[in-house]
Design a protein around this motif. Structure first.
Motif, PDB file in Angstrom:
ATOM      1  N   VAL A   1     -27.370  58.119  54.308  1.00  0.00           N
ATOM      2  CA  VAL A   1     -27.582  58.461  55.711  1.00  0.00           C
ATOM      3  C   VAL A   1     -27.774  57.181  56.514  1.00  0.00           C
ATOM      4  N   CYS A   2     -27.367  57.228  57.770  1.00  0.00           N
ATOM      5  CA  CYS A   2     -27.468  56.066  58.658  1.00  0.00           C
ATOM      6  C   CYS A   2     -28.388  56.399  59.832  1.00  0.00           C
ATOM      7  N   TYR A   3     -29.149  55.387  60.265  1.00  0.00           N
ATOM      8  CA  TYR A   3     -30.085  55.548  61.368  1.00  0.00           C
ATOM      9  C   TYR A   3     -29.964  54.373  62.332  1.00  0.00           C
ATOM     10  N   GLN A   4     -30.509  54.579  63.537  1.00  0.00           N
ATOM     11  CA  GLN A   4     -30.655  53.470  64.473  1.00  0.00           C
ATOM     12  C   GLN A   4     -31.855  53.728  65.380  1.00  0.00           C
ATOM     13  N   ILE A   5     -32.434  52.632  65.863  1.00  0.00           N
ATOM     14  CA  ILE A   5     -33.532  52.713  66.814  1.00  0.00           C
ATOM     15  C   ILE A   5     -33.484  51.470  67.691  1.00  0.00           C
ATOM     16  N   THR A   6     -33.757  51.637  68.970  1.00  0.00           N
ATOM     17  CA  THR A   6     -33.731  50.521  69.906  1.00  0.00           C
ATOM     18  C   THR A   6     -35.036  49.729  69.824  1.00  0.00           C
ATOM     19  N   ILE A   7     -34.904  48.392  69.819  1.00  0.00           N
ATOM     20  CA  ILE A   7     -36.051  47.495  69.673  1.00  0.00           C
ATOM     21  C   ILE A   7     -36.251  46.721  70.971  1.00  0.00           C
TER      22      ILE A   7
ATOM     23  N   GLU B   1     -38.833  39.014  65.244  1.00  0.00           N
ATOM     24  CA  GLU B   1     -39.533  39.309  63.994  1.00  0.00           C
ATOM     25  C   GLU B   1     -38.673  40.164  63.062  1.00  0.00           C
ATOM     26  N   VAL B   2     -38.009  41.157  63.644  1.00  0.00           N
ATOM     27  CA  VAL B   2     -37.138  42.009  62.834  1.00  0.00           C
ATOM     28  C   VAL B   2     -35.949  41.212  62.313  1.00  0.00           C
ATOM     29  N   ALA B   3     -35.379  40.355  63.147  1.00  0.00           N
ATOM     30  CA  ALA B   3     -34.247  39.533  62.722  1.00  0.00           C
ATOM     31  C   ALA B   3     -34.645  38.619  61.564  1.00  0.00           C
ATOM     32  N   GLN B   4     -35.867  38.092  61.591  1.00  0.00           N
ATOM     33  CA  GLN B   4     -36.347  37.240  60.500  1.00  0.00           C
ATOM     34  C   GLN B   4     -36.480  38.037  59.206  1.00  0.00           C
ATOM     35  N   TRP B   5     -36.971  39.262  59.318  1.00  0.00           N
ATOM     36  CA  TRP B   5     -37.091  40.111  58.125  1.00  0.00           C
ATOM     37  C   TRP B   5     -35.717  40.363  57.524  1.00  0.00           C
ATOM     38  N   ILE B   6     -34.732  40.679  58.374  1.00  0.00           N
ATOM     39  CA  ILE B   6     -33.381  40.945  57.883  1.00  0.00           C
ATOM     40  C   ILE B   6     -32.791  39.701  57.221  1.00  0.00           C
TER      41      ILE B   6
ATOM     42  N   GLU C   1     -29.197  50.185  51.814  1.00  0.00           N
ATOM     43  CA  GLU C   1     -27.832  49.755  51.495  1.00  0.00           C
ATOM     44  C   GLU C   1     -27.313  48.730  52.487  1.00  0.00           C
ATOM     45  N   ALA C   2     -27.729  48.839  53.743  1.00  0.00           N
ATOM     46  CA  ALA C   2     -27.287  47.911  54.792  1.00  0.00           C
ATOM     47  C   ALA C   2     -28.281  47.970  55.938  1.00  0.00           C
ATOM     48  N   ILE C   3     -28.443  46.825  56.622  1.00  0.00           N
ATOM     49  CA  ILE C   3     -29.301  46.774  57.800  1.00  0.00           C
ATOM     50  C   ILE C   3     -28.823  45.632  58.688  1.00  0.00           C
ATOM     51  N   GLN C   4     -28.829  45.886  59.995  1.00  0.00           N
ATOM     52  CA  GLN C   4     -28.448  44.844  60.943  1.00  0.00           C
ATOM     53  C   GLN C   4     -29.152  45.081  62.274  1.00  0.00           C
ATOM     54  N   LEU C   5     -29.303  44.006  63.020  1.00  0.00           N
ATOM     55  CA  LEU C   5     -29.824  44.061  64.387  1.00  0.00           C
ATOM     56  C   LEU C   5     -28.689  43.672  65.305  1.00  0.00           C
ATOM     57  N   GLN C   6     -28.266  44.630  66.134  1.00  0.00           N
ATOM     58  CA  GLN C   6     -27.106  44.387  66.992  1.00  0.00           C
ATOM     59  C   GLN C   6     -27.314  45.076  68.331  1.00  0.00           C
ATOM     60  N   GLY C   7     -27.141  44.300  69.405  1.00  0.00           N
ATOM     61  CA  GLY C   7     -27.278  44.868  70.740  1.00  0.00           C
ATOM     62  C   GLY C   7     -28.631  45.485  71.006  1.00  0.00           C
TER      63      GLY C   7
ATOM     64  N   GLN D   1     -30.496  46.998  68.850  1.00  0.00           N
ATOM     65  CA  GLN D   1     -30.737  48.160  67.999  1.00  0.00           C
ATOM     66  C   GLN D   1     -30.746  47.750  66.532  1.00  0.00           C
ATOM     67  N   VAL D   2     -31.707  48.287  65.808  1.00  0.00           N
ATOM     68  CA  VAL D   2     -31.699  48.160  64.356  1.00  0.00           C
ATOM     69  C   VAL D   2     -30.908  49.337  63.800  1.00  0.00           C
ATOM     70  N   GLU D   3     -29.899  49.025  63.008  1.00  0.00           N
ATOM     71  CA  GLU D   3     -29.073  50.049  62.362  1.00  0.00           C
ATOM     72  C   GLU D   3     -29.198  49.868  60.856  1.00  0.00           C
ATOM     73  N   PHE D   4     -29.470  50.943  60.139  1.00  0.00           N
ATOM     74  CA  PHE D   4     -29.619  50.812  58.689  1.00  0.00           C
ATOM     75  C   PHE D   4     -29.101  52.055  57.963  1.00  0.00           C
ATOM     76  N   THR D   5     -28.745  51.847  56.706  1.00  0.00           N
ATOM     77  CA  THR D   5     -28.210  52.906  55.857  1.00  0.00           C
ATOM     78  C   THR D   5     -29.066  53.021  54.608  1.00  0.00           C
ATOM     79  N   LEU D   6     -29.477  54.237  54.286  1.00  0.00           N
ATOM     80  CA  LEU D   6     -30.235  54.519  53.069  1.00  0.00           C
ATOM     81  C   LEU D   6     -29.397  55.391  52.156  1.00  0.00           C
ATOM     82  N   ARG D   7     -29.248  54.980  50.909  1.00  0.00           N
ATOM     83  CA  ARG D   7     -28.514  55.800  49.947  1.00  0.00           C
ATOM     84  C   ARG D   7     -29.489  56.687  49.176  1.00  0.00           C
ATOM     85  N   ARG D   8     -28.984  57.795  48.703  1.00  0.00           N
ATOM     86  CA  ARG D   8     -29.821  58.717  47.921  1.00  0.00           C
ATOM     87  C   ARG D   8     -30.084  58.126  46.543  1.00  0.00           C
ATOM     88  N   LEU D   9     -31.329  58.110  46.152  1.00  0.00           N
ATOM     89  CA  LEU D   9     -31.736  57.661  44.826  1.00  0.00           C
ATOM     90  C   LEU D   9     -31.784  58.859  43.880  1.00  0.00           C
TER      91      LEU D   9
END
Length: 210
Positions: free
Chosen positions: A113-119, A126-131, A157-163, A165-173
């Motif tokens: 599943v993929c998510y996004q949230i505006t920062i 701080e978020v960019a440093q974590w990534i 599975e993936a995470i980026q800060l763009q425009g 917004q933090v966008e990330f993908t979580l795979r099912r374990l």
């Protein structure tokens, strides 16, 4: 005779993001009834309409590409299904795709599943440093092995800060899909929802069949 099974991709937005999973199922049941679609029901003393979701959506999260499946008690053309569902879906519930499934198709299983949230601008560094640390560690935090990571990071599975917004993908374990809000806590931005930011589920990716 095989009863038609239908897979629907839909958006759930606006005030509807505050209704829970059971209320969402009842809302879809009412929508189908108003559209004149006859749902198949389970057997037994308390028959229930055959409506299923491969993944529940937590209260407060908006979604633009959710998945559900229904089973009809009688045949209906794809064109008629699309027209009726789109015409009777309430505001905030947008039908995006309707698919008639071939007989014998397995129920939908979620792969990721993929998510996004505006920062806010003052929180982005701080978020960019974590990534950056995450990427430098090759998909894990430097100094930690995969077995030491919490489930939500093992699923990341993936995470980026763009425009902004933090966008990330979580795979099912094997043990299931972790809560996306756990990642917000790790990123130090769990407070943003209380400040008005909306966590959006942008995609539910299904396991391929065959």
């Amino acid at each position: 005779m095989d009863r038609p099974r239908v897979r629907i991709r839909f958006a759930k937005q606006g005030p509807l993001r505050w209704i829970g999973h059971r209320d969402l199922a009842r809302l879809w049941e009412r929508t189908c009834r108003r559209a004149g679609l006859r749902l198949a029901h389970s057997q037994g003393f308390h028959p229930k309409p055959k409506i299923s979701f491969p993944l529940a959506l937590a209260v407060g999260i908006s979604a633009v590409d959710e998945v559900m499946e229904i089973e009809l008690s009688e045949p209906c053309s794809l064109e008629e299904l699309q027209a009726k569902l789109k015409a009777y879906a309430p505001v905030g519930l947008e039908v995006k795709q309707v698919e008639l499934l071939p007989p014998g198709t397995p129920k939908a299983q979620v792969r990721a599943v993929c998510y996004q949230i505006t920062i806010p601008a003052d929180r982005q560094a701080e978020v960019a440093q974590w990534i950056a640390r995450w990427e430098a560690g090759g998909g894990k935090m430097i100094g930690q092995g995969s077995s030491e990571l919490p489930p939500v990071l093992r699923a990341l599975e993936a995470i980026q800060l763009q425009g902004g917004q933090v966008e990330f993908t979580l795979r099912r374990l094997p043990e299931g899909l972790p809560n996306a809000r756990e990642l917000l806590s790790i990123l130090g931005i769990a407070d943003l929802e209380a400040q008005g930011a909306v966590l959006i589920r942008t995609r539910v990716e299904l396991e391929s069949v065959g």
